[in-house]
Write a protein that holds these residues in place. Structure first.
Motif, PDB file in Angstrom:
ATOM      1  N   ALA A   1      74.641  11.446-113.233  1.00 56.66           N
ATOM      2  CA  ALA A   1      74.526  11.219-111.796  1.00 56.66           C
ATOM      3  C   ALA A   1      73.156  11.679-111.328  1.00 56.66           C
ATOM      4  CB  ALA A   1      75.622  11.965-111.046  1.00 56.66           C
TER       5      ALA A   1
ATOM      6  N   HIS B   1      70.150  25.647-118.050  1.00 56.31           N
ATOM      7  CA  HIS B   1      70.917  24.439-117.765  1.00 56.31           C
ATOM      8  C   HIS B   1      70.040  23.392-117.125  1.00 56.31           C
ATOM      9  CE1 HIS B   1      71.248  25.427-113.437  1.00 56.31           C
ATOM     10  NE2 HIS B   1      71.125  26.633-113.912  1.00 56.31           N
TER      11      HIS B   1
ATOM     12  N   VAL C   1      80.942  22.465-115.758  1.00 57.75           N
ATOM     13  CA  VAL C   1      79.702  23.111-116.189  1.00 57.75           C
ATOM     14  C   VAL C   1      79.397  24.295-115.267  1.00 57.75           C
ATOM     15  CG1 VAL C   1      77.231  22.832-116.634  1.00 57.75           C
ATOM     16  CG2 VAL C   1      78.810  20.945-117.118  1.00 57.75           C
ATOM     17  N   HIS C   2      79.227  23.997-113.970  1.00 58.47           N
ATOM     18  CA  HIS C   2      78.888  25.051-113.017  1.00 58.47           C
ATOM     19  C   HIS C   2      80.095  25.567-112.263  1.00 58.47           C
ATOM     20  CE1 HIS C   2      75.394  22.404-113.579  1.00 58.47           C
ATOM     21  NE2 HIS C   2      74.728  23.526-113.636  1.00 58.47           N
TER      22      HIS C   2
ATOM     23  N   VAL D   1      70.005  19.124-114.308  1.00 62.09           N
ATOM     24  CA  VAL D   1      71.280  19.650-114.807  1.00 62.09           C
ATOM     25  C   VAL D   1      71.649  18.900-116.080  1.00 62.09           C
ATOM     26  CG1 VAL D   1      72.222  20.386-112.574  1.00 62.09           C
ATOM     27  CG2 VAL D   1      72.552  18.029-113.323  1.00 62.09           C
ATOM     28  N   ARG D   2      72.510  19.518-116.872  1.00 69.36           N
ATOM     29  CA  ARG D   2      73.004  18.848-118.062  1.00 69.36           C
ATOM     30  C   ARG D   2      74.517  18.871-117.975  1.00 69.36           C
ATOM     31  NH1 ARG D   2      70.349  17.599-122.634  1.00 69.36           N
ATOM     32  NH2 ARG D   2      68.597  18.982-122.196  1.00 69.36           N
ATOM     33  N   GLY D   3      75.119  17.707-117.950  1.00 69.37           N
ATOM     34  CA  GLY D   3      76.570  17.657-117.806  1.00 69.37           C
ATOM     35  C   GLY D   3      77.205  16.919-118.965  1.00 69.37           C
ATOM     36  N   THR D   4      78.449  16.559-118.774  1.00 68.72           N
ATOM     37  CA  THR D   4      79.148  15.755-119.765  1.00 68.72           C
ATOM     38  C   THR D   4      79.616  14.499-119.050  1.00 68.72           C
ATOM     39  OG1 THR D   4      81.156  16.946-119.195  1.00 68.72           O
ATOM     40  CG2 THR D   4      79.943  17.715-121.130  1.00 68.72           C
TER      41      THR D   4
ATOM     42  N   ILE E   1      75.609   7.000-109.511  1.00 70.97           N
ATOM     43  CA  ILE E   1      76.396   7.388-110.677  1.00 70.97           C
ATOM     44  C   ILE E   1      76.340   6.276-111.722  1.00 70.97           C
ATOM     45  CG2 ILE E   1      78.691   8.025-111.510  1.00 70.97           C
ATOM     46  CD1 ILE E   1      79.288   9.185-108.799  1.00 70.97           C
TER      47      ILE E   1
ATOM     48  N   SER F   1      70.163  14.309-113.915  1.00 67.32           N
ATOM     49  CA  SER F   1      71.000  14.656-115.061  1.00 67.32           C
ATOM     50  C   SER F   1      70.220  14.383-116.334  1.00 67.32           C
ATOM     51  CB  SER F   1      72.266  13.790-115.093  1.00 67.32           C
ATOM     52  OG  SER F   1      73.130  14.113-114.060  1.00 67.32           O
TER      53      SER F   1
ATOM     54  N   ILE G   1      78.072  20.637-111.496  1.00 61.49           N
ATOM     55  CA  ILE G   1      78.922  19.685-112.199  1.00 61.49           C
ATOM     56  C   ILE G   1      80.227  20.359-112.593  1.00 61.49           C
ATOM     57  CG2 ILE G   1      79.107  18.189-114.233  1.00 61.49           C
ATOM     58  CD1 ILE G   1      76.130  17.844-114.189  1.00 61.49           C
TER      59      ILE G   1
ATOM     60  N   THR H   1      67.823  15.553-107.826  1.00 61.72           N
ATOM     61  CA  THR H   1      68.602  16.154-108.898  1.00 61.72           C
ATOM     62  C   THR H   1      68.732  15.132-110.011  1.00 61.72           C
ATOM     63  OG1 THR H   1      69.875  17.422-107.295  1.00 61.72           O
ATOM     64  CG2 THR H   1      70.780  17.248-109.497  1.00 61.72           C
TER      65      THR H   1
ATOM     66  N   SER I   1      75.600  17.779-105.060  1.00 63.05           N
ATOM     67  CA  SER I   1      74.192  18.109-104.948  1.00 63.05           C
ATOM     68  C   SER I   1      73.891  18.504-103.509  1.00 63.05           C
ATOM     69  CB  SER I   1      73.359  16.885-105.361  1.00 63.05           C
ATOM     70  OG  SER I   1      71.986  17.189-105.356  1.00 63.05           O
TER      71      SER I   1
END
Lengths: 246, 246
Positions: B79, A246, A5-6, B72-75, B2, B43, A2, B41, A81
């Motif tokens: 997605a 994460h 983040v990454h 994953v952890r995003g802002t 998304i 979120s 992301i 994947t 992804s």
């Protein structure tokens, strides 16, 4: 992966594509698998041509076909992804759970180089650290050579200590690690080097009398099980902060 | 998929999980493939327990294992990505490019039901339309039965007309479609029903004298090639707007 983040928001899309594929191939490397192909989901946006360039570079570099995937257009942070498919021609694929008391613990290469590369003031310097950060190399050949003789193996994606902890926990054993042996890129910052991810080296255990087909540093011994999964001869922060969760 | 684009921001996470897996299984259905497993994947965020519930429902419903993936952890917008792996036990997997002049064009089921379900005032009514929208059913058995006898096949994910157009274009032929035969859920809104996606029916071509192993409606004939890939006996908007391009 992301955005923000990454990968940095201003990352070269070619580097994003390289890393996206490379880190998935690294997971295959840790199982001693040969890549069959990758599928990926790409968020369309600025720099798509550069993304395709980086994608072509990494795919041709490792001779891996793009099997499929999808493109999407969203709002806000972009995300990517990738699924890598591999195969092995041996029966016992190295698991996280195979470490046995008496095994030696090893790690390949140098740890912390990607961290130094990310922190470099000059972007795209082409230094070893810069390339370790922007263009990580999945250790496919090394993983294939090691797989038949190791008892457990992972790639170091989230920091040596966290990934070693995961093997120890899955194997229900204790890892006794000697920090003086850690192969770190910056000896002044040992703890940072072994808790930072993105190095994609291989951490594994094997019987101590096993000849190793690739260069690796012995960093400890498998014991236990006892109350701790990981024991290191120095103060380390809370296990939950051992690496990049994460 | 998304948040805010492919799923509503307030969608039940169990429905997101179902749809994420189902639409990928639908791609396997269009190739006549049996699912081997999925990787996804996810979120992390609110409602993760519901997501896992929906995931378990769809996986057990179609007897498909979860092979792997990542969290994953995003802002910002969340997605989700899924890769479905399947296999076939016959040599000629139906392609988009196999339609031949003289073929009949068919589509299974009813089109526009998911559109009506999304527009229902009452959420989760359990009506056929509601379920078509929230819990689409990949036509795995139908796809497997059809695959050996069709010349080209796709699932209708982006609207009948757009997906038919894609087959015609890939096959370098013309599809002559008769709108009076379109199996639509709302005859008052034929064009909406055949330009809206999310129905996951199968559109395919086969020699006109072929016996069909599943129920399907004949909607036209393959001709050409001539100047147009798609010809319909009514005014249709610009081809670029035939369906949901994303």
């Amino acid at each position: 992966m992301i955005e923000g983040v990454h990968v940095r928001a201003d990352e070269d899309p070619a580097d994003i594509a390289w890393k996206l594929v490379a880190v998935n191939l690294s997971d295959l490397a840790a199982k001693g698998a040969m890549p069959v192909g990758v599928l990926l989901t790409h968020s369309l946006g600025p720099g798509d041509e550069r993304f395709v360039e980086g994608l072509q570079e990494v795919l041709s570099n490792y001779d891996v076909p793009l099997l499929g995937g999808d493109t999407v257009r969203g709002t806000g942070a972009r995300a990517w992804s990738c699924t890598a498919i591999g195969r092995t021609d041996f029966a016992a694929v190295p698991a996280r759970s195979g470490a046995r008391p008496g095994d030696a613990v090893y790690v390949t290469g140098s740890l912390g180089l990607a961290m130094l590369g990310m922190a470099e003031a000059e972007r795209n310097s082409g230094s070893a650290a810069d390339l370790a950060y922007r263009r990580p190399r999945p250790l496919l050949a090394e993983g294939r050579a090691l797989a038949p003789i190791v008892n457990a193996m992972m790639d170091v994606s989230d920091g040596l200590l966290l990934d070693a902890f995961r093997i120890a926990q899955a194997s229900r054993v204790t890892f006794d690690l000697d920090s003086a042996t850690f192969p770190v890129a910056d000896p002044e910052r040992i703890l940072a080097c072994v808790t930072w991810g993105d190095d994609y080296q291989l951490v594994f255990t094997a019987a101590p009398d096993r000849q190793l087909p690739v260069a690796a540093r012995r960093i400890g011994t498998v014991t236990g099980p006892d109350s701790a999964a990981l024991r290191v001869d120095r103060e380390i922060p809370d296990l939950a902060r051992l690496g990049f969760e994460h």
